[in-house]
Structures are given as structure tokens and as C-alpha cells.
Scaffold this active site. Sequence first.
Site, PDB file in Angstrom:
ATOM      1  CG  ASP A 150      46.758  33.001  50.908  1.00  0.00           C
ATOM      2  OD1 ASP A 150      47.895  32.378  50.194  1.00  0.00           O
ATOM      3  OD2 ASP A 150      46.539  34.319  50.993  1.00  0.00           O
ATOM      4  CE  LYS A 174      47.244  38.474  46.302  1.00  0.00           C
ATOM      5  NZ  LYS A 174      45.970  38.323  46.787  1.00  0.00           N
ATOM      6  CG  ASP A 228      43.617  40.455  53.510  1.00  0.00           C
ATOM      7  OD1 ASP A 228      43.394  39.235  53.714  1.00  0.00           O
ATOM      8  OD2 ASP A 228      43.522  40.987  52.375  1.00  0.00           O
TER       9      ASP A 228
END
Length: 435
Positions: free
Chosen positions: A121, A22, A319
Site C-alpha cells: 500500500d 491476512k 489498520d
Amino acid sequence: MASFEIIGGTKLRGEIIPQGAKNEALQILCAVLISPEPIVIHNVPNIIDVNKLIELLNDMGVLVTKITSSSYRFESKDINLDFLDTEDFKKKASALRGSIMIIGPLLARFGKAKMPKPGGDKIGRRRLDTHFIGLQKLGASFDYDSNDSFYNISASELKGCYMLLDEASVTGTANVVLAAVMAKGETTIYNAACEPYLQQLCSMLNRMGAKISGIGSNLLKIEGVDYLGGTEHTILPDMIEIGSFIGLAAMTGSEITIKNCRIDMLGLIPSVFQRLGIKLEFRGDDIFIPEQENYEIDTFIDGSILTVADQIWPGFTPDLLSIVLVVATQAKGSVLIHQKMFESRLFFVDKLIDMGAQIILCDPHRATVIGLGKQVALRGISMSSPDIRAGVSLLIAAMSAQGKSTIHNIEQIDRGYQNIDTRLNALGAKISRLN
């Protein structure tokens, strides 16, 4: 708003192929704006954030042709800069944080760009100073309009220079690189990000005619060129998804083979999971995780409690800290999770505590996990996904828990994970999507 209903306690078995990365895809797709010639991109993940960016590029005038389910052809010869002044652009670009990387290529090719304050986010402060300070050093002028939350940047000519970035921001480095490849003279970027995503972007630009050296290090040298042509590029497998699958296998006691992992690009990810006690076998470019009833967290050499902290690459990626935290809840032993970068990313642990996990949230950046050693199973509850990584962490917890769990707001998960319910159900999971 959609939800997942998960019946936990089921072991999985089989092979799974990770999606395209991504974070790399968002950079690579923005880079197609820098050349009028065709660019073909393979292994593009079918996820909400990427699909939104492709739609935005199409609205800007990029000719987008879908070749296969994961391959696209982009041709940016007729870009409509007037679209940047529309409400439609403001709405779509502000909903997607990755869209910030259109600034570099637009500035390099057209001498101007604008961007609304991007979303993404809600994991804490995510400043953009590195982007704009770097572009200013190349000769651009910058203005932020607080009335409409627009960043405006322009330059009659970009000139190469030496710069020391104030932080090794991946997207900030990407934006500066995309502008510098067409600046006059030589640019030196010190404290550059050197993640695999950035390495991939630089390698693609070099194939298009750019002159970038130092790829893979934090010192990049760029000799500006006048024109960049087309190319063909394949996106790496998503390292975050690979780490998620490793954690899922351990939590559920499953036997899983993750195919085509590009292990050479995973950095510390395998070794961190191994320090949690998870057994991994490397079979060519595949990772095999055998069925394990238990796994035990390592300690430091002096016997002190292990700390897992995020670092700039080649350190451990932030992440995956949410995944490491949830996996540790069912390990034997204790670990301190230190999330240095974002001050809101650990706030999902209250949901794990409700499931029965033993976690002490020390402060916004640190949590101590006391592993249950699978002696006490987590229990299913109803919860909501706050962001992409926390959402998948909660999904993993639910799949290992006793009983039924419901996760609401799964659009957050869909932003970063491609058809995750369908792919895991093929391995034996029991996940239902409720609309």
C-alpha cells in the site's frame, strides 16, 4: 481494471463469518520455509496478497497442496535458491510487501537470502531498518544494491544476543524471530511487537520445536535449536474485517451477527467502536450488532472531544483508523482521528468530503470529523480505491449513501478482503462487480 457499483441506503441482516487474518497468513506462510517437513495451515484467506505469496513459495520449490478451499499443505524440502536470482522472482516479490518475511527463515536454514524492495500500500514511508539491524545483530552481513534495488543478507553462523528493537515492527519482529529460533545460544528481543499475529507465529514455531518464551509481551527470549519439524496451524479470524463489519452495521443501521470472532484476541477494538456509540452484544464468541438508527460519540471524562489514535499493540491497530473515521461521519458528535504511523493514510478523506462528510484534514496525520448524526445522508459519487483499508472504508460509505456510487481500482480491496461483494450481497447489499 474492475469496479464496484453500489446502490446505497439498503439495510443488511444476517450472519457473516470473518475470513482468516491476512496479516497473520503472510507471516505463517513465509515461516513454512524454515522446515523441510510438511506444515498444514487452515483458515487461509482467499485474497490476492495471500494467493500471490503462495504462488511465490511454489516457484521457490515449496510443494503446495490445496486440501480444502481454505486449507493447504506445504513441504519445503527442496528449495531452489537460484530462483532468487531470476527476473521472475524480482517481479513477483517486489509486488508484495509480505514477501519480506521470507528473509528470516531462509537466513536461518540456508545462511543467505535476498529480496527486492517490496511494494504494498502507498500509505507513506515504511522503512525496513528494523528487519536488517536485528538480523545484523545476530551476526548477518547486509548489503543493499541501489542499482537493482536488492537487499542481500548472509551469515555463516547466527549467534544469539540481546537486542532492543528501534521500533516495535510486526514484520520486523517476525523476521528476527524466524532467524533467531535457529541461532546458536539465547536471543533476547526487547521492544518486540506482541500483536496476535506475532503470538500465533511464535506458538506455531514452538510446536515445531522452537523454544520461545514471553509470547504476548514485548520481551521475547529465544533459545536456539538446530532443527524445526512440521506442524498444523489454524489462522485467527481477521480482526480488521471484524472491525469493518461492526462499522458497516452502524453506518447502514443494520442488524448483523459476526460469527467466531475470537473476542479474546481483539484487544481494544470492541471498546473503541463502543465509544463511538455502537451497541455490541457478545454472545459466546459471536458479536451481535443490533439495528441502530443513531449512535453518539463519547467524550473524555472532562467533556473534551474524543481522540482515537493508533498505538502499538495492545493499543488500537492503525489498520482500523480508516474505518473509524468513516463511521464517525454519520455519528452524533465529533472526534479527532490521529494516524501516527503513516503520513499518507488519511488522504482518502477528500472523497468522503465530496460525498458530503464534514471532515477537516488538519495535517497528514490528523483529521477532525464532525458527525452528521444521520441527519444528512452521504451522497453517491464515483471514486477510486487508494489502498486496502481506505477502499473498504469508501465501500462502507457508499453502502450508507443515497443513490449510486462507483468505486474503481477495487483490486486494492480484493488484496485484503475475500469475495467481499458476494458475502455482503448475501446479507442484502446491492453491490455489482464491473469488469
